[in-house]
Design an enzyme around this catalytic site. Structure first.
Site, PDB file in Angstrom:
ATOM      1  N   LYS A   1       3.306   7.040   5.434  1.00 52.86           N
ATOM      2  CA  LYS A   1       2.105   5.768   4.298  1.00 52.86           C
ATOM      3  C   LYS A   1       2.941   3.823   4.838  1.00 52.86           C
ATOM      4  O   LYS A   1       4.028   4.665   4.846  1.00 52.86           O
ATOM      5  CB  LYS A   1       2.559   5.352   3.421  1.00 52.86           C
ATOM      6  CG  LYS A   1       0.799   4.440   2.419  1.00 52.86           C
ATOM      7  CD  LYS A   1      -0.100   4.974   2.703  1.00 52.86           C
ATOM      8  CE  LYS A   1      -1.400   4.053   2.643  1.00 52.86           C
ATOM      9  NZ  LYS A   1      -1.296   2.827   3.387  1.00 52.86           N
TER      10      LYS A   1
ATOM     11  N   LYS B   1       0.377   3.737  -2.682  1.00 56.54           N
ATOM     12  CA  LYS B   1      -0.716   4.769  -2.214  1.00 56.54           C
ATOM     13  C   LYS B   1      -0.007   6.133  -2.863  1.00 56.54           C
ATOM     14  O   LYS B   1      -1.140   7.004  -2.701  1.00 56.54           O
ATOM     15  CB  LYS B   1      -1.944   4.763  -1.281  1.00 56.54           C
ATOM     16  CG  LYS B   1      -2.826   3.039  -1.714  1.00 56.54           C
ATOM     17  CD  LYS B   1      -3.468   3.127  -0.782  1.00 56.54           C
ATOM     18  CE  LYS B   1      -4.606   1.733  -0.323  1.00 56.54           C
ATOM     19  NZ  LYS B   1      -3.874   0.856  -0.334  1.00 56.54           N
TER      20      LYS B   1
ATOM     21  N   SER C   1       0.452  -1.742  -0.142  1.00 56.55           N
ATOM     22  CA  SER C   1       0.000   0.140   0.154  1.00 56.55           C
ATOM     23  C   SER C   1       0.645   1.002  -0.082  1.00 56.55           C
ATOM     24  O   SER C   1       0.119   2.681  -0.227  1.00 56.55           O
ATOM     25  CB  SER C   1      -0.715   0.002   1.142  1.00 56.55           C
ATOM     26  OG  SER C   1      -2.189  -0.676   1.196  1.00 56.55           O
TER      27      SER C   1
ATOM     28  N   SER D   1      -5.878   3.259   4.646  1.00 56.44           N
ATOM     29  CA  SER D   1      -5.350   2.820   3.425  1.00 56.44           C
ATOM     30  C   SER D   1      -6.260   1.951   2.625  1.00 56.44           C
ATOM     31  O   SER D   1      -6.064   0.951   2.197  1.00 56.44           O
ATOM     32  CB  SER D   1      -4.267   1.591   4.283  1.00 56.44           C
ATOM     33  OG  SER D   1      -3.532   1.388   2.893  1.00 56.44           O
TER      34      SER D   1
END
Length: 417
Positions: A256, A86, A83, A143
């Protein structure tokens, strides 16, 4: 990335899950006062080379304003980022906001395809409408794969087109070892790869170009509201970045997390202290605790060893003479500020500045044309330079313009005595 939804009356909460199937929640792991997670003392001792000892197979520490790499370990090995993907999705979202293509209060409709996303999700329903800003929160905090795809479709028309945009943006940032296959990192494709260096590069782009990301990446928990045919219900977003609650001696600003069985545990951690902003990229850590311990070790090492010089008072610039233009002078300015990251105890008071400018320039002059440089040196070594540029354009003078100048020279009124 499997998902566990914790249910309480009137509320759902989604959290990332570890490979062992146990929820990676703010309550799990060791805790200190007020539920803060503690890092094991000595979890990342320094190696004989003077750098931190990092358990993850790939990592990099970068200073954000200069892009200086402070530490790296196998930083160019391509790996699946999960993720952390992202971050690039968010860059394109903020690009679209900056250009005026979309607005924060735009309503985005969830497609059947976006709803079908598995893994980390916020459980959007087909036909459900949420604002761009709400979906940004869903992406940054929880997320949400479904939220990422909904935004990709809103900006690109479909995910495939948006992914092409992601790869083009990555190439523009010099991310040489990156290729995205989807917009959220859920794919198990071996072609979906990036590196610790490239993660730092895209993280730097996001936090320096769009510093407002901190308004979202520092949110620990927040509720959103689902309005569907089944009715209205609250949904709790819980941040997957546990660094936000760890007792550290710097300000955590984001950014993140990511984890799948293929990628293992990844993280892009950003922090600030004494005006210095650092980015720690971790890839393929063996478990979620290690990725945070490694990030803290890197950030502590960075703040313990680097100092940032910023020129807050560059020399005042003269106007530049223009020959053959409709005006005789043009205003000059610095293209950007100057900063230098010292890693070896440099004496910043010994930094010297030299303004190197051209003489008179010929018209026409375009806005942004370079007239010279402000050069910074320390002990005879150049640290860097900043371009001096035209802040306006000056067209070439025609015959009528020249006639006006001559007329003005001969017929200027004499001041009264």
């Amino acid at each position: 990335m499997p998902v566990m939804a914790e249910m309480v009356p009137g509320r759902e909460t989604v959290r990332e899950e570890t490979e062992a199937g146990q929820a990676e929640s703010p309550e799990s792991g060791q805790t200190g006062p007020q539920g803060q997670e503690t890092v094991q003392p000595g979890a990342a001792p320094e190696e004989s080379t003077g750098g931190p000892q990092i358990a993850a197979p790939s990592a990099l520490l970068m200073e954000a304003s200069t892009g200086t790499v402070i530490f790296e370990k196998n930083a160019d090995e391509p790996r699946n980022p999960a993720s952390v993907t992202k971050i690039m999705t968010l860059i394109l979202i903020f690009d679209a906001l900056q250009s005026g293509k979309i607005r924060l209060d735009d309503q985005v409709v969830t497609s059947a395809y976006a709803k079908s996303m598995g893994g980390s999700q916020v459980f959007l329903e087909e036909g459900e409408m949420q604002t761009v800003e709400t979906l940004i929160k869903c992406i940054v905090i929880a997320s949400g794969n479904d939220a990422s795809v909904a935004m990709a479709e809103y900006i690109g028309g479909d995910e495939g087109t948006f992914v092409r945009m992601m790869n083009e943006r990555a190439a523009g940032l010099g991310m040489e070892h990156t290729r995205f296959v989807d917009c959220c990192g859920l794919t198990d494709s071996p072609d979906h790869v990036t590196t610790a260096r490239d993660i730092a590069l895209m993280s730097r782009e996001l936090i320096t170009k769009y510093p407002q990301i901190i308004n979202y990446s520092t949110i620990w928990m927040e509720n959103i509201t689902h309005v569907t045919k089944q009715g209205t219900k609250e949904f709790g977003l819980s941040n997957t970045n546990r660094l936000l609650k760890m007792p550290v001696n710097f300000q955590v600003t984001g950014l993140k997390t990511g984890s799948t069985s293929i990628a293992k545990y990844c993280l892009s951690a950003t922090a600030k202290k004494d005006g210095v902003e650092l980015i720690a990229a971790i890839m393929a850590a063996p478990d979620y605790k290690v990725r945070f311990q490694d990030a803290v070790a890197l950030l502590n090492y960075g703040y313990g060893n680097c100092r940032l010089y910023r020129d807050e008072a560059p020399p005042e610039l003269p106007k530049i003479q223009v020959l053959g233009g409709v005006r005789d002078f043009v205003k000059a300015g610095y293209r950007e500020g100057f900063s230098f990251l010292g890693l070896h105890g440099e004496d910043f008071s010994a930094i010297e500045k030299e303004l190197q400018l051209e003489g008179p320039v010929e018209a026409p002059v375009g806005e942004g044309d370079v007239f010279g440089y402000l050069v910074y040196t320390l002990d005879g070594e150049e640290l860097g330079r900043v371009a001096v540029t035209a802040e306006e354009s000056v067209e070439r003078a025609g015959f009528p313009d020249c006639l006006k100048k001559v007329w003005g020279l001969f017929f200027t009124p004499t001041p009264a005595c």
